[in-house]
Design a protein around this motif. Structure first.
Motif, short mmCIF file in Angstrom:
data_model
loop_
_atom_site.label_atom_id
_atom_site.label_comp_id
_atom_site.label_asym_id
_atom_site.label_seq_id
_atom_site.Cartn_x
_atom_site.Cartn_y
_atom_site.Cartn_z
N GLU A 107 24.15 43.76 23.84
CA GLU A 107 23.32 42.85 23.03
C GLU A 107 23.64 41.39 23.32
OE1 GLU A 107 24.34 42.32 18.82
OE2 GLU A 107 25.89 43.86 19.12
N TYR A 108 24.86 41.10 23.76
CA TYR A 108 25.22 39.72 24.06
C TYR A 108 24.81 39.33 25.49
CZ TYR A 108 28.01 40.03 19.82
OH TYR A 108 28.41 40.19 18.52
N PHE A 109 24.46 40.31 26.31
CA PHE A 109 23.94 40.02 27.64
C PHE A 109 22.44 39.72 27.59
CE2 PHE A 109 21.95 41.37 31.64
CZ PHE A 109 22.69 40.67 32.57
N THR A 110 21.73 40.44 26.76
CA THR A 110 20.26 40.32 26.72
C THR A 110 19.78 39.32 25.68
OG1 THR A 110 20.18 42.22 25.20
CG2 THR A 110 19.93 42.68 27.55
N SER A 111 20.69 38.56 25.08
CA SER A 111 20.31 37.53 24.11
C SER A 111 21.10 36.26 24.42
CB SER A 111 20.60 37.99 22.68
OG SER A 111 22.01 38.12 22.48
N MET A 112 20.80 35.20 23.69
CA MET A 112 21.55 33.94 23.86
C MET A 112 22.05 33.47 22.50
SD MET A 112 19.48 31.83 26.83
CE MET A 112 17.94 31.66 25.92
N LYS A 113 22.70 34.38 21.75
CA LYS A 113 23.12 34.07 20.39
C LYS A 113 24.60 33.73 20.26
CE LYS A 113 23.51 39.01 19.19
NZ LYS A 113 22.99 40.07 18.28
N LEU A 114 25.31 33.63 21.37
CA LEU A 114 26.70 33.21 21.32
C LEU A 114 26.79 31.69 21.27
CD1 LEU A 114 28.27 35.66 23.93
CD2 LEU A 114 28.59 35.71 21.45
N PRO A 115 27.93 31.13 20.86
CA PRO A 115 28.07 29.66 20.84
C PRO A 115 27.96 29.04 22.24
CG PRO A 115 29.76 30.69 19.48
CD PRO A 115 29.09 31.80 20.22
N ALA A 116 28.46 29.74 23.24
CA ALA A 116 28.43 29.22 24.62
C ALA A 116 28.49 30.40 25.58
CB ALA A 116 29.60 28.26 24.86
N TYR A 117 28.47 30.07 26.84
CA TYR A 117 28.55 31.08 27.88
C TYR A 117 29.90 31.79 27.80
CZ TYR A 117 27.13 32.80 32.53
OH TYR A 117 26.72 33.57 33.59
N VAL A 118 29.93 33.11 27.98
CA VAL A 118 31.18 33.87 27.98
C VAL A 118 31.27 34.66 29.28
CG1 VAL A 118 32.49 35.73 26.89
CG2 VAL A 118 31.32 34.04 25.47
N ARG A 119 32.30 34.37 30.05
CA ARG A 119 32.53 35.11 31.29
C ARG A 119 33.67 36.10 31.08
NH1 ARG A 119 30.90 30.00 33.35
NH2 ARG A 119 29.33 30.20 35.03
N ILE A 120 33.45 37.32 31.52
CA ILE A 120 34.46 38.37 31.42
C ILE A 120 34.83 38.83 32.82
CG2 ILE A 120 35.02 40.63 30.44
CD1 ILE A 120 32.91 40.22 28.34
N ALA A 121 36.12 39.11 33.03
CA ALA A 121 36.60 39.59 34.33
C ALA A 121 37.53 40.78 34.11
CB ALA A 121 37.31 38.48 35.09
N VAL A 122 37.56 41.67 35.09
CA VAL A 122 38.47 42.81 35.05
C VAL A 122 39.19 42.88 36.39
CG1 VAL A 122 38.67 45.33 34.96
CG2 VAL A 122 37.11 44.15 33.41
N ALA A 123 40.52 42.94 36.34
CA ALA A 123 41.33 43.14 37.54
C ALA A 123 42.17 44.39 37.33
CB ALA A 123 42.23 41.94 37.81
N CYS A 124 42.21 45.25 38.33
CA CYS A 124 42.87 46.55 38.13
C CYS A 124 44.38 46.50 38.33
CB CYS A 124 42.23 47.61 39.02
SG CYS A 124 42.22 47.19 40.78
N CYS A 125 44.92 45.33 38.74
CA CYS A 125 46.37 45.16 38.78
C CYS A 125 46.68 43.68 38.70
CB CYS A 125 46.99 45.78 40.04
SG CYS A 125 46.69 44.83 41.55
N ILE A 126 47.93 43.30 38.64
CA ILE A 126 48.26 41.89 38.41
C ILE A 126 48.10 41.02 39.65
CG2 ILE A 126 49.84 42.45 36.54
CD1 ILE A 126 52.14 41.72 38.47
N ASN A 127 47.72 41.61 40.79
CA ASN A 127 47.34 40.77 41.93
C ASN A 127 46.04 40.04 41.64
OD1 ASN A 127 49.41 41.25 44.05
ND2 ASN A 127 48.78 43.37 43.75
N MET A 128 45.27 40.54 40.70
CA MET A 128 44.13 39.84 40.11
C MET A 128 43.11 39.36 41.15
SD MET A 128 45.73 37.89 36.82
CE MET A 128 46.62 36.62 37.68
N CYS A 129 42.55 40.31 41.89
CA CYS A 129 41.47 39.95 42.83
C CYS A 129 40.27 39.39 42.07
CB CYS A 129 41.04 41.18 43.63
SG CYS A 129 42.36 41.96 44.55
N GLY A 130 40.07 39.80 40.82
CA GLY A 130 39.00 39.24 40.00
C GLY A 130 39.41 37.89 39.43
N ALA A 131 38.45 37.19 38.83
CA ALA A 131 38.71 35.82 38.34
C ALA A 131 39.28 35.83 36.93
CB ALA A 131 37.41 35.03 38.38
#
Length: 354
Positions: free
Chosen positions: A149-173
């Motif tokens: 619901e937060y992807f298909t609407s614009m009802k949050l205070p600001a943009y929210v970026r989420i990232a997932v990294a599968c280990c602490i080398n953190m290839c994701g942001a």
């Protein structure tokens, strides 16, 4: 422009005509609705961008399906963003609804623009990462099913970026995202002395460790290595070069949650994310504990932050004590080391009061 035998094709050869005509002449843009942007040029031309969410791992058939949409409405042009969104670009306003409808028939919702949650950037996970402490694609699917619901609407205070990294080398942001999930190992590598001799180059294995935790075996007759557990940071760098030192452990592996990072320089400088949950278990396929914490943080942020205030800016304004109080996340001694070098954003002095 001439082609060379090095590097990718020139990007200018692949731009839509409307983009080529107005390159560098954009005057402003508008957020028409969630997933739709309108760019207006100094020449008066208008270009519409329709953004839809996409999985990271796709089939050839899937690519053909989205290319069919691009052929029908966008003269064969489309764009993939760094967070795995797909963007269809057209200079014909009447094409927008058709693009959205056909994308939704493929299960691709329009959204991720404006004050919303963007698609989640993530690493390989259990699919083929050798150092993974958690899955990535499965965890992202579970998170976005709850955050849809937060992807298909614009009802949050600001943009929210989420990232997932599968280990602490953190290839994701994960270090620069509003919310981040990081896979963590909790046990040091298990050294198989016989396999080390057969499969590994000992000097390279020793040098692979960023903390100097790997040493030659004290017995000169044993051609292997030992691990100093007090120095090991469970990064799996050693396993990368030496498969005789596996790190994965079904009981010990799990995830940590970080908050407050951003790249944007608006209002405040870029910020690093900070750990708020040291460990949650891996419980596939839905990762209920992880999803519940993330959703609660987003809901409290949505209720309490000011308009256009990013998550890290909101936490900085109210203070970390209040953040932990509002979210109900327990503050433990495991947080202290993580914040040692974050004096400006966390009260680590002797005057710190809980």
């Amino acid at each position: 422009m001439g082609r060379t035998d090095l590097g990718p094709p020139d990007y200018r050869d692949m731009l839509p005509d409307a983009i080529k005509r107005n390159y560098g002449k954009w005057k402003y843009h508008e957020k028409v609705r969630a997933g739709v942007l309108k760019h207006v040029s100094e020449t008066g031309d208008e270009v519409y961008t329709v953004r839809v969410g996409s999985p990271r791992l796709v089939s050839v058939d899937f690519i053909r399906d989205i290319c069919d949409i691009a052929d029908k409405y966008c003269d064969g042009h489309l764009r993939f963003t760094s967070r795995y969104n797909i963007e269809f670009i057209t200079d014909n306003k009447s094409n927008v609804n058709g693009i959205i409808e056909e994308a939704e028939r493929l299960g691709l919702p329009a959204g991720g623009t404006g004050n919303s949650i963007s698609n989640i950037i993530h690493t390989q996970g259990w699919i083929h990462c050798h150092s993974a402490a958690t899955d990535a694609s499965g965890l992202v699917k579970a998170i976005m099913d709850e955050m849809h619901e937060y992807f298909t609407s614009m009802k949050l205070p600001a943009y929210v970026r989420i990232a997932v990294a599968c280990c602490i080398n953190m290839c994701g942001a994960v270090h620069c995202s509003d919310l981040a999930v990081v896979g963590v190992h909790r046990k040091p590598p298990r050294v198989d002395n016989e396999k080390v001799l057969a499969q590994c180059e000992i000097p390279t294995t020793i040098q692979s460790c960023p903390t100097g935790a790997i040493r030659r075996h004290p017995d000169p007759n044993v051609k292997s290595v030992v691990v100093r557990e007090d120095l090991c940071m469970y990064c799996a760098n050693c396993f990368t070069v030496c498969p005789a030192m596996p790190l994965a452990d079904a009981d010990g592996d799990g995830v940590a949650i970080y908050v407050g990072g951003k790249v944007s320089n608006a209002r405040k400088p870029p910020m690093f994310s900070r750990m708020v949950v040291p460990f949650l278990p891996n419980n596939p396929p839905r990762w209920k504990e992880v999803v519940d914490v993330l959703k609660k943080i987003v809901e409290i942020y949505a209720k309490n932050a000011k308009q256009y205030e990013r998550m890290g800016e909101w936490i900085e304004r109210i203070g970390w004590e209040k953040f932990f109080g509002l979210t109900g996340i327990p503050f433990t001694d495991q947080h202290i080391d993580d914040f040692t070098h974050a004096v400006e954003t966390y009260r680590t002095t002797t005057q710190f009061k809980w």
